[in-house]
Scaffold this active site. Structure first.
Site, mmCIF file in Angstrom:
data_model
loop_
_atom_site.group_PDB
_atom_site.id
_atom_site.type_symbol
_atom_site.label_atom_id
_atom_site.label_comp_id
_atom_site.label_asym_id
_atom_site.label_seq_id
_atom_site.Cartn_x
_atom_site.Cartn_y
_atom_site.Cartn_z
ATOM 1 N N ASP A 91 -12.776 42.342 -12.787
ATOM 2 C CA ASP A 91 -12.571 42.876 -11.434
ATOM 3 C C ASP A 91 -13.370 42.049 -10.423
ATOM 4 O O ASP A 91 -13.995 42.587 -9.518
ATOM 5 C CB ASP A 91 -12.995 44.343 -11.375
ATOM 6 C CG ASP A 91 -12.469 45.042 -10.116
ATOM 7 O OD1 ASP A 91 -11.498 44.535 -9.518
ATOM 8 O OD2 ASP A 91 -13.031 46.085 -9.739
ATOM 9 N N LYS A 137 -24.951 54.781 -7.241
ATOM 10 C CA LYS A 137 -23.493 54.805 -7.334
ATOM 11 C C LYS A 137 -23.100 56.121 -8.003
ATOM 12 O O LYS A 137 -23.485 56.382 -9.132
ATOM 13 C CB LYS A 137 -23.021 53.600 -8.156
ATOM 14 C CG LYS A 137 -21.522 53.375 -8.166
ATOM 15 C CD LYS A 137 -21.234 52.079 -8.919
ATOM 16 C CE LYS A 137 -19.759 51.756 -8.978
ATOM 17 N NZ LYS A 137 -19.511 50.499 -9.721
ATOM 18 N N GLY A 193 -15.862 56.484 -6.294
ATOM 19 C CA GLY A 193 -16.627 57.510 -5.587
ATOM 20 C C GLY A 193 -17.310 56.873 -4.390
ATOM 21 O O GLY A 193 -16.649 56.380 -3.487
ATOM 22 N N CYS A 194 -18.637 56.842 -4.389
ATOM 23 C CA CYS A 194 -19.344 56.246 -3.258
ATOM 24 C C CYS A 194 -20.705 55.710 -3.699
ATOM 25 O O CYS A 194 -21.209 56.061 -4.763
ATOM 26 C CB CYS A 194 -19.523 57.253 -2.130
ATOM 27 S SG CYS A 194 -20.401 58.743 -2.618
ATOM 28 N N LYS A 251 -23.290 54.130 1.940
ATOM 29 C CA LYS A 251 -23.128 52.735 2.345
ATOM 30 C C LYS A 251 -21.731 52.192 2.028
ATOM 31 O O LYS A 251 -21.285 51.239 2.655
ATOM 32 C CB LYS A 251 -24.173 51.850 1.650
ATOM 33 C CG LYS A 251 -25.614 52.248 1.903
ATOM 34 C CD LYS A 251 -25.973 52.185 3.373
ATOM 35 C CE LYS A 251 -26.009 50.765 3.906
ATOM 36 N NZ LYS A 251 -26.501 50.720 5.305
ATOM 37 N N ALA A 252 -21.043 52.767 1.041
ATOM 38 C CA ALA A 252 -19.718 52.257 0.669
ATOM 39 C C ALA A 252 -18.953 53.328 -0.089
ATOM 40 O O ALA A 252 -19.545 54.205 -0.721
ATOM 41 C CB ALA A 252 -19.837 50.990 -0.184
#
Length: 383
Positions: free
Chosen positions: A300, A197, A182-183, A176-177
């Site tokens: 962040d 994640k 990483g992803c 999805k992202a």
């Protein structure tokens, strides 16, 4: 079963009494038109007694293709698992472990030493090539490739305890992202969708820090992403660090604003719920029912780290760079920040607030309110 067909599976759930759903013992399966339907079963062997854990529908999985029987083949697993293809194929299941290879006598007569030598030399090479090709196909079929830099240099040690996952089957579905860590995958944990994640080994500190922040007392809040657990997985030569959280279909605020505009009421709702989550994160709560909740600086904050629930309620995510402030303890042991605790805390919290102001600016830029043009020239009206 091929695509575009229907299927029913034997259904069982050890927590029927709690869920109060589907007591019929049969579950109809649904899926995308280009996906195949399967059934699965999980069970335990407790001192020779078989205890069924779950039975039901399973997503498209190449390991289940053309298997008319539900058979577990692994050697002595803690929890047995099998999947198959066909109506009610999981009603019966069995455990047939792979046995040692059979030995056969030499089929080559002594009068043909050259042919025998060639065959004995070529068979292992052909077999090895077949294994390599099959492994590569499985790798390409199940996951997208990572860069070569992700080959681990050391093992991060045992995974932290994750009691909420236990030994439940977790199946990755789609990416999805992607980001610096990483992803993020959409995955299925039993009957629920979750977000996974995946960190490469190089980002072990971010994975550990995010897990530690989520594990602090008082981190369960409507406007903070709900944490489920962590795992450590070996994938081919790569060691992966998994962090499992609640899955939200609408994704991040960044993705949502790329495809949608918001009304004034939606803007206010997203802004208020996001600000509520950030304020709770910053708050020091000594008397929380779960213990002392320290003040936390996110460090962040951006629209990509603000996720949206189905009703557009915002929740704060991604604590890989977060920093906690506890009385009597240095705040710079992990992140290399040095300075007086009070001034560090105030500075980092103000940086979060400034960053959140930029998130509000993004929201205003995609708002359809009648006075939207005025908001561009007077952003202080949002505060």
């Amino acid at each position: 079963l091929g695509p575009n067909t229907t299927q029913e599976c034997a259904y069982y759930n050890t927590s029927w009494e709690k869920e109060r759903t589907n007591r019929s013992g049969i579950e109809p399966c649904y899926g995308d038109k280009d996906k195949r339907l399967h059934c699965f079963a999980t069970w335990k062997n407790v001192s020779g007694v078989v205890e069924v854990v779950k039975q039901g529908c399973w997503l498209d999985d190449v390991n289940c293709y053309d298997s008319s029987e539900c058979v577990e083949k692994k050697e002595s697993p803690d929890v047995f698992f099998c999947c198959c293809e066909g109506n009610m194929c999981n009603e019966k299941f069995m455990y047939v472990p792979d046995g040692p290879p059979l030995t056969t006598s030499n089929p080559f007569p002594p009068k043909q030493p050259i042919i025998s030598t060639l065959l004995y030399s070529l068979v292992p090479i052909v077999g090895l090539a077949a294994v390599v090709l099959f492994s590569f196909w499985m790798w390409r079929h199940h996951k997208l490739a990572y860069p070569a830099a992700l080959v681990p240099t050391h093992d991060p040690g045992p995974s932290p305890p994750s009691p909420s996952l236990g030994q439940k089957p977790l199946q990755l579905i789609e990416v999805k992202a992607r980001g610096r860590f990483g992803c993020v995958w959409k995955a299925q944990l039993l009957n629920d969708y979750v977000a996974v994640k995946i960190f490469p080994i190089q980002d072990k500190l971010s994975w550990q820090n995010e897990y530690e922040i989520y594990s602090l007392s008082g981190m369960k809040h409507d406007n903070i992403l709900h944490f489920i657990g962590v795992e450590k997985r070996n994938h081919n030569l790569d060691l992966e660090l998994w962090l499992i959280t609640t899955y939200h279909e609408k994704g991040s605020l960044t993705d949502y604003l790329k495809a949608n505009v918001v009304s004034w009421s939606e803007l206010c709702h997203i802004a208020q719920t996001g600000a509520r989550g950030l304020a709770y994160l910053h708050e020091d709560v000594p008397g929380h029912r779960d213990g002392h909740k320290p003040s936390i600086a996110h460090r962040d904050i951006k629209s990509k780290n603000v996720l949206l629930k189905s009703n557009l309620t915002a929740c704060i995510a991604d604590f890989g760079l977060a920093l906690k402030f506890e009385a009597g303890k240095s705040a710079g042991d992990t992140h290399g920040q040095v300075g007086t605790r009070r001034y560090m805390r105030d500075s980092f919290l103000r940086i979060d607030m400034y960053a959140f102001g930029l998130v509000l600016w993004e929201l205003a830029a995609r708002c359809t309110a009648a006075d939207g043009e005025f908001l561009w020239k007077n952003p202080e009206r949002l505060l």
